[in-house]
Design a protein around this motif. Structure first.
Motif, PDB file in Angstrom:
ATOM      1  N   GLN A 153      16.547 123.805  71.195  1.00 49.72           N
ATOM      2  CA  GLN A 153      15.815 123.474  72.426  1.00 49.72           C
ATOM      3  C   GLN A 153      16.575 122.397  73.184  1.00 49.72           C
ATOM      4  O   GLN A 153      16.029 121.357  73.517  1.00 49.72           O
ATOM      5  CB  GLN A 153      14.396 123.003  72.080  1.00 49.72           C
ATOM      6  CG  GLN A 153      13.606 124.062  71.331  1.00 49.72           C
ATOM      7  CD  GLN A 153      12.243 123.582  70.899  1.00 49.72           C
ATOM      8  OE1 GLN A 153      11.235 123.852  71.535  1.00 49.72           O
ATOM      9  NE2 GLN A 153      12.211 122.832  69.810  1.00 49.72           N
ATOM     10  N   LYS A 154      17.846 122.685  73.443  1.00 48.03           N
ATOM     11  CA  LYS A 154      18.728 121.683  74.058  1.00 48.03           C
ATOM     12  C   LYS A 154      18.442 121.472  75.547  1.00 48.03           C
ATOM     13  O   LYS A 154      18.535 120.376  76.054  1.00 48.03           O
ATOM     14  CB  LYS A 154      20.177 122.114  73.887  1.00 48.03           C
ATOM     15  CG  LYS A 154      20.751 121.802  72.510  1.00 48.03           C
ATOM     16  CD  LYS A 154      22.164 121.249  72.633  1.00 48.03           C
ATOM     17  CE  LYS A 154      22.708 120.810  71.302  1.00 48.03           C
ATOM     18  NZ  LYS A 154      23.479 121.872  70.647  1.00 48.03           N
ATOM     19  N   GLU A 155      18.109 122.575  76.231  1.00 52.72           N
ATOM     20  CA  GLU A 155      18.002 122.491  77.687  1.00 52.72           C
ATOM     21  C   GLU A 155      16.672 121.907  78.126  1.00 52.72           C
ATOM     22  O   GLU A 155      15.658 122.152  77.476  1.00 52.72           O
ATOM     23  CB  GLU A 155      18.109 123.896  78.275  1.00 52.72           C
ATOM     24  CG  GLU A 155      19.243 124.660  77.693  1.00 52.72           C
ATOM     25  CD  GLU A 155      20.035 125.397  78.735  1.00 52.72           C
ATOM     26  OE1 GLU A 155      19.584 125.485  79.876  1.00 52.72           O
ATOM     27  OE2 GLU A 155      21.111 125.875  78.380  1.00 52.72           O
ATOM     28  N   PRO A 156      16.662 121.188  79.242  1.00 56.18           N
ATOM     29  CA  PRO A 156      15.391 120.674  79.744  1.00 56.18           C
ATOM     30  C   PRO A 156      14.460 121.820  80.135  1.00 56.18           C
ATOM     31  O   PRO A 156      14.927 122.865  80.595  1.00 56.18           O
ATOM     32  CB  PRO A 156      15.788 119.873  81.003  1.00 56.18           C
ATOM     33  CG  PRO A 156      17.265 119.796  81.009  1.00 56.18           C
ATOM     34  CD  PRO A 156      17.802 120.843  80.095  1.00 56.18           C
ATOM     35  N   TYR A 158      12.469 123.829  78.329  1.00 58.92           N
ATOM     36  CA  TYR A 158      12.198 124.893  77.343  1.00 58.92           C
ATOM     37  C   TYR A 158      12.477 126.311  77.884  1.00 58.92           C
ATOM     38  O   TYR A 158      11.663 127.213  77.714  1.00 58.92           O
ATOM     39  CB  TYR A 158      10.739 124.818  76.846  1.00 58.92           C
ATOM     40  CG  TYR A 158      10.348 123.464  76.327  1.00 58.92           C
ATOM     41  CD1 TYR A 158      10.555 123.104  74.995  1.00 58.92           C
ATOM     42  CD2 TYR A 158       9.767 122.530  77.173  1.00 58.92           C
ATOM     43  CE1 TYR A 158      10.213 121.839  74.536  1.00 58.92           C
ATOM     44  CE2 TYR A 158       9.421 121.258  76.721  1.00 58.92           C
ATOM     45  CZ  TYR A 158       9.644 120.921  75.400  1.00 58.92           C
ATOM     46  OH  TYR A 158       9.295 119.687  74.956  1.00 58.92           O
ATOM     47  N   ASP A 160      14.379 128.525  76.783  1.00 60.08           N
ATOM     48  CA  ASP A 160      14.526 129.485  75.679  1.00 60.08           C
ATOM     49  C   ASP A 160      13.261 129.605  74.838  1.00 60.08           C
ATOM     50  O   ASP A 160      13.277 130.210  73.762  1.00 60.08           O
ATOM     51  CB  ASP A 160      15.693 129.071  74.771  1.00 60.08           C
ATOM     52  CG  ASP A 160      16.998 129.053  75.541  1.00 60.08           C
ATOM     53  OD1 ASP A 160      17.234 130.021  76.297  1.00 60.08           O
ATOM     54  OD2 ASP A 160      17.750 128.075  75.429  1.00 60.08           O
ATOM     55  N   LYS A 176      10.675 117.141  74.924  1.00 63.67           N
ATOM     56  CA  LYS A 176      11.887 116.850  75.678  1.00 63.67           C
ATOM     57  C   LYS A 176      11.664 115.589  76.518  1.00 63.67           C
ATOM     58  O   LYS A 176      10.520 115.237  76.834  1.00 63.67           O
ATOM     59  CB  LYS A 176      12.206 118.021  76.629  1.00 63.67           C
ATOM     60  CG  LYS A 176      12.394 119.376  75.962  1.00 63.67           C
ATOM     61  CD  LYS A 176      13.637 119.465  75.133  1.00 63.67           C
ATOM     62  CE  LYS A 176      14.901 119.281  75.962  1.00 63.67           C
ATOM     63  NZ  LYS A 176      16.105 119.260  75.056  1.00 63.67           N
TER      64      LYS A 176
END
Ligand SMILES: Nc1ncnc2c1ncn2[C@@H]1O[C@H](COP(=O)(O)OP(=O)(O)OP(=O)(O)O)[C@@H](O)[C@H]1O
Ligand SMILES: Cc1ncc(C[n+]2csc(CCO)c2C)c(N)n1
Length: 266
Positions: A153-156, A158, A160, A176
């Protein structure tokens, strides 16, 4: 007054057959005990469109199916892993149900990672994932699962999908950086189960130090620095229906589950 974008969480919704907030999800079953009441798993399954067992996780669903009197077994869509933990009787049980068993020998990814990667290849982007597994047993496995909650869940925002780690004691997810509102007082199941979220909360800056503010907890904080080796809010108590957490960096949020007397998770 500026409007700050908030991420809304209704974690107990994952137990509802018709959730109001997050649609359906996929389920990953890890090799950890499945000790919640069977009806809780039935509800989780009824709201799922893909159930994948990571290696020995398939043994756990087999045992659960064998040990309950319900006419309907919990199905699996796929089993994946290096298969060193899959028992022969479990292998034949799922084979007899025509469940694909994918043997993946990769020595650089865990069976959990193989399962999540498989879901992300097969399913629509953004599907939430409920991971069934605790943190007991091998410490490296437990730490790896927490580590993966961050890395998947790296990207701001969510994009994905959101991941929920559900053990028999608690539900844990990554907040996040930003502002979050969490429905923290919730019963689930209309069937008189009487189970719900508990009152114990922890906010864990596993990856890096963060500055957090909370509202709705017994020990609220304001612009509070938190880090491993510094100060950290654990054993906090829910005081309001909705709680707010603002954080400058990604943190883990964990809240315990409350089961009715006689339905303890051990
Ligand atoms: N003690 C534990 N704590 C947390 N997760 C666990 C634990 N034990 C197993 N798991 C999870 O269940 C998955 C399947 O575990 P299993 O024991 O079947 O495989 P393994 O071959 O030992 O693990 P791996 O091949 O992934 O290193 C693991 O990838 C891991 O994510
Ligand atoms: C630096 C480094 N550390 C450990 C492993 C071993 N490893 C990581 S995931 C995995 C699969 C388990 O089924 C194995 C054996 C590696 N490859 N690289």
């Amino acid at each position: 007054m500026s409007t700050v974008e908030e991420t809304i969480w209704q974690p107990a919704d994952i137990f509802e057959p018709t959730p109001s907030r997050h649609g359906s999800h996929a389920i990953v079953i890890l090799n950890q005990p499945l000790n919640l009441p069977f009806s809780v798993y039935q509800n989780l399954w009824s709201n799922s469109n893909y159930e994948i067992a990571a290696d020995g996780g398939a043994n756990r669903v087999y045992t659960l199916n064998r040990s309950n009197s319900s006419e309907e077994d919990l199905p699996l869509t796929t089993v994946i892993g290096d298969l060193d933990s899959l028992l022969p009787k479990t292998h034949s049980y799922w084979s007899s149900k025509n469940v694909p068993i994918i043997h993946d020998e990769d020595q650089y990814s865990t069976d959990f990672m193989k399962a999540v990667n498989h879901i992300r290849e097969k399913q629509d982007k953004g599907l939430d994932i409920v991971v069934l597994g605790g943190l007991g047993g091998r410490v490296d496995q437990g730490m790896s699962v927490l580590h993966q909650l961050y890395t998947y869940q790296k990207e701001p925002g969510y994009p994905d999908g959101r991941m929920y780690l559900l053990s028999t004691e608690a539900i844990t997810f990554v907040l996040k950086a930003g502002r979050h509102r969490i429905k923290a007082i919730a019963k689930y199941g209309e069937d008189g189960l009487g189970a719900g979220l508990g009152k114990h909360v922890g906010i864990i800056p596993l990856k890096e130090p963060s500055v957090i503010s909370t509202e709705g907890l017994e020990w609220d904080v304001e612009n509070w620095e938190t880090e491993f080796g510094g100060q950290m809010s654990t054993s906090n108590h829910v005081k309001k229906d909705w709680i707010t957490v603002e954080t400058t960096k990604d943190v883990l949020f964990t809240i315990d589950l409350e089961l009715p007397a006689g339905q303890s998770s051990d």
